[in-house]
Design a protein around this motif. Structure first.
Motif, PDB file in Angstrom:
ATOM      1  N   LEU A   1      32.574 103.383  30.510  1.00 37.42           N
ATOM      2  CA  LEU A   1      33.746 103.837  32.370  1.00 37.42           C
ATOM      3  C   LEU A   1      34.858 104.704  31.374  1.00 37.42           C
ATOM      4  N   GLN A   2      35.597 104.838  30.752  1.00 43.39           N
ATOM      5  CA  GLN A   2      36.398 105.185  30.509  1.00 43.39           C
ATOM      6  C   GLN A   2      36.839 106.306  28.635  1.00 43.39           C
ATOM      7  N   PRO A   3      35.443 107.506  29.904  1.00 44.01           N
ATOM      8  CA  PRO A   3      35.428 108.365  27.583  1.00 44.01           C
ATOM      9  C   PRO A   3      37.184 109.063  26.957  1.00 44.01           C
ATOM     10  N   ASP A   4      38.101 108.706  27.711  1.00 47.53           N
ATOM     11  CA  ASP A   4      38.639 109.450  27.062  1.00 47.53           C
ATOM     12  C   ASP A   4      40.100 108.407  26.776  1.00 47.53           C
ATOM     13  N   ASN A   5      39.746 107.247  26.494  1.00 47.68           N
ATOM     14  CA  ASN A   5      41.044 106.269  25.631  1.00 47.68           C
ATOM     15  C   ASN A   5      40.539 106.629  24.739  1.00 47.68           C
ATOM     16  N   ALA A   6      41.059 106.975  24.145  1.00 51.22           N
ATOM     17  CA  ALA A   6      41.286 107.010  21.939  1.00 51.22           C
ATOM     18  C   ALA A   6      41.702 105.565  22.183  1.00 51.22           C
ATOM     19  N   ALA A   7      42.414 104.310  22.485  1.00 48.28           N
ATOM     20  CA  ALA A   7      42.686 102.830  21.893  1.00 48.28           C
ATOM     21  C   ALA A   7      41.422 102.607  21.966  1.00 48.28           C
ATOM     22  N   THR A   8      40.434 102.254  22.894  1.00 50.36           N
ATOM     23  CA  THR A   8      39.023 101.630  23.689  1.00 50.36           C
ATOM     24  C   THR A   8      37.973 102.611  22.268  1.00 50.36           C
ATOM     25  N   LEU A   9      38.472 103.700  22.367  1.00 50.39           N
ATOM     26  CA  LEU A   9      37.735 103.874  21.558  1.00 50.39           C
ATOM     27  C   LEU A   9      37.461 104.473  19.811  1.00 50.39           C
ATOM     28  N   ALA A  10      39.154 103.793  19.252  1.00 48.35           N
ATOM     29  CA  ALA A  10      39.081 103.315  17.997  1.00 48.35           C
ATOM     30  C   ALA A  10      38.920 101.587  17.397  1.00 48.35           C
ATOM     31  N   GLN A  11      39.303 100.750  18.685  1.00 48.96           N
ATOM     32  CA  GLN A  11      38.476  99.169  18.716  1.00 48.96           C
ATOM     33  C   GLN A  11      36.646  99.783  18.223  1.00 48.96           C
TER      34      GLN A  11
ATOM     35  N   ASN B   1      32.661  97.038  10.815  1.00 47.65           N
ATOM     36  CA  ASN B   1      32.279  96.182  11.305  1.00 47.65           C
ATOM     37  C   ASN B   1      31.212  94.601  11.235  1.00 47.65           C
ATOM     38  N   SER B   2      30.265  95.973  12.323  1.00 45.58           N
ATOM     39  CA  SER B   2      29.419  95.776  12.162  1.00 45.58           C
ATOM     40  C   SER B   2      27.952  96.130  11.399  1.00 45.58           C
ATOM     41  N   GLU B   3      28.329  96.313   9.829  1.00 42.70           N
ATOM     42  CA  GLU B   3      27.957  97.771   9.150  1.00 42.70           C
ATOM     43  C   GLU B   3      26.966  98.854  10.858  1.00 42.70           C
ATOM     44  N   GLN B   4      27.773  99.431  11.030  1.00 44.64           N
ATOM     45  CA  GLN B   4      26.839 100.513  11.856  1.00 44.64           C
ATOM     46  C   GLN B   4      28.109 101.612  11.522  1.00 44.64           C
ATOM     47  N   LEU B   5      28.213 101.478  10.222  1.00 46.96           N
ATOM     48  CA  LEU B   5      28.734 103.419   9.709  1.00 46.96           C
ATOM     49  C   LEU B   5      28.678 104.025  10.421  1.00 46.96           C
ATOM     50  N   ALA B   6      27.421 104.815  10.696  1.00 49.83           N
ATOM     51  CA  ALA B   6      26.930 105.474  10.759  1.00 49.83           C
ATOM     52  C   ALA B   6      26.944 105.987  11.655  1.00 49.83           C
ATOM     53  N   ALA B   7      26.990 104.936  13.065  1.00 48.25           N
ATOM     54  CA  ALA B   7      27.772 105.277  14.979  1.00 48.25           C
ATOM     55  C   ALA B   7      29.224 105.681  15.082  1.00 48.25           C
ATOM     56  N   ALA B   8      29.479 104.953  14.265  1.00 48.14           N
ATOM     57  CA  ALA B   8      31.124 104.854  14.374  1.00 48.14           C
ATOM     58  C   ALA B   8      31.285 106.187  13.493  1.00 48.14           C
ATOM     59  N   VAL B   9      30.930 107.358  13.022  1.00 52.47           N
ATOM     60  CA  VAL B   9      31.623 108.859  12.371  1.00 52.47           C
ATOM     61  C   VAL B   9      32.499 109.199  13.650  1.00 52.47           C
ATOM     62  N   PRO B  10      31.247 109.749  14.966  1.00 49.21           N
ATOM     63  CA  PRO B  10      31.152 109.884  16.298  1.00 49.21           C
ATOM     64  C   PRO B  10      32.260 109.522  16.840  1.00 49.21           C
ATOM     65  N   ILE B  11      32.308 108.256  17.047  1.00 50.41           N
ATOM     66  CA  ILE B  11      33.417 107.849  17.635  1.00 50.41           C
ATOM     67  C   ILE B  11      34.759 107.807  17.111  1.00 50.41           C
TER      68      ILE B  11
ATOM     69  N   GLU C   1      35.737 110.338  15.551  1.00 49.47           N
ATOM     70  CA  GLU C   1      35.729 111.742  15.893  1.00 49.47           C
ATOM     71  C   GLU C   1      36.542 112.352  17.014  1.00 49.47           C
ATOM     72  N   ARG C   2      35.592 111.319  17.599  1.00 52.32           N
ATOM     73  CA  ARG C   2      36.148 110.772  19.520  1.00 52.32           C
ATOM     74  C   ARG C   2      37.841 110.712  19.071  1.00 52.32           C
ATOM     75  N   ALA C   3      38.197 109.654  19.232  1.00 47.57           N
ATOM     76  CA  ALA C   3      39.258 109.188  19.193  1.00 47.57           C
ATOM     77  C   ALA C   3      40.472 110.419  18.573  1.00 47.57           C
ATOM     78  N   LEU C   4      39.803 110.563  17.731  1.00 47.88           N
ATOM     79  CA  LEU C   4      41.027 110.818  16.712  1.00 47.88           C
ATOM     80  C   LEU C   4      41.073 112.377  17.691  1.00 47.88           C
ATOM     81  N   ARG C   5      39.882 113.712  18.299  1.00 41.40           N
ATOM     82  CA  ARG C   5      40.234 114.379  18.527  1.00 41.40           C
ATOM     83  C   ARG C   5      40.838 113.935  20.245  1.00 41.40           C
ATOM     84  N   LEU C   6      41.639 112.857  20.493  1.00 40.98           N
ATOM     85  CA  LEU C   6      41.621 112.398  21.404  1.00 40.98           C
ATOM     86  C   LEU C   6      43.850 111.978  20.991  1.00 40.98           C
TER      87      LEU C   6
END
Length: 124
Positions: free
Chosen positions: A52-62, A69-79, A81-86
């Protein structure tokens, strides 16, 4: 603080029921659930908040933290990266991303982000 979070969760759940397409309501609920290490419950709310709000760095970081913590490490990488771009000036984001990269064996990249986090901390 744990008691306050526990008390807030039913209120955040009520807000989501009233406005299921509210990024703020979803993000607040997901963050509160994550604060209690309720990763699986937090995940869909944070995913919806990001949709709903793809440009919210804090939500992306969370979301990144929950994925780790859900052991989905590979899926966390692009998240992350997006947060750091913002928000490239967040020491915490660089630190969390560095820890993730280290866990994935990407040590050279991890070191860059550890160093960036340290630089940002020193420049405060």
């Amino acid at each position: 603080q744990a008691g306050r979070v526990a008390e807030a969760i039913p209120r955040f759940e009520a807000a989501v029921r009233l406005e299921p397409e509210s990024a703020m309501a979803r993000g607040n609920l997901g963050t509160a659930l994550a604060a209690q290490s309720r990763w699986r419950e937090a995940l869909p709310h944070l995913e919806t908040a990001v949709r709903l709000q793809p440009d919210n760095a804090a939500t992306l970081a969370q979301l990144g933290v929950v994925l780790v913590n859900s052991e989905q490490l590979a899926a966390a990488v692009p998240i992350f990266e997006r947060a750091l771009r913002l928000d490239s000036k967040s020491a915490a984001l660089h630190q969390n991303f560095a820890q993730l990269l280290r866990a994935l064996g990407r040590n050279r990249e991890a070191l860059e982000h550890f160093e960036k986090a340290a630089d940002l901390q020193r420049s405060r």
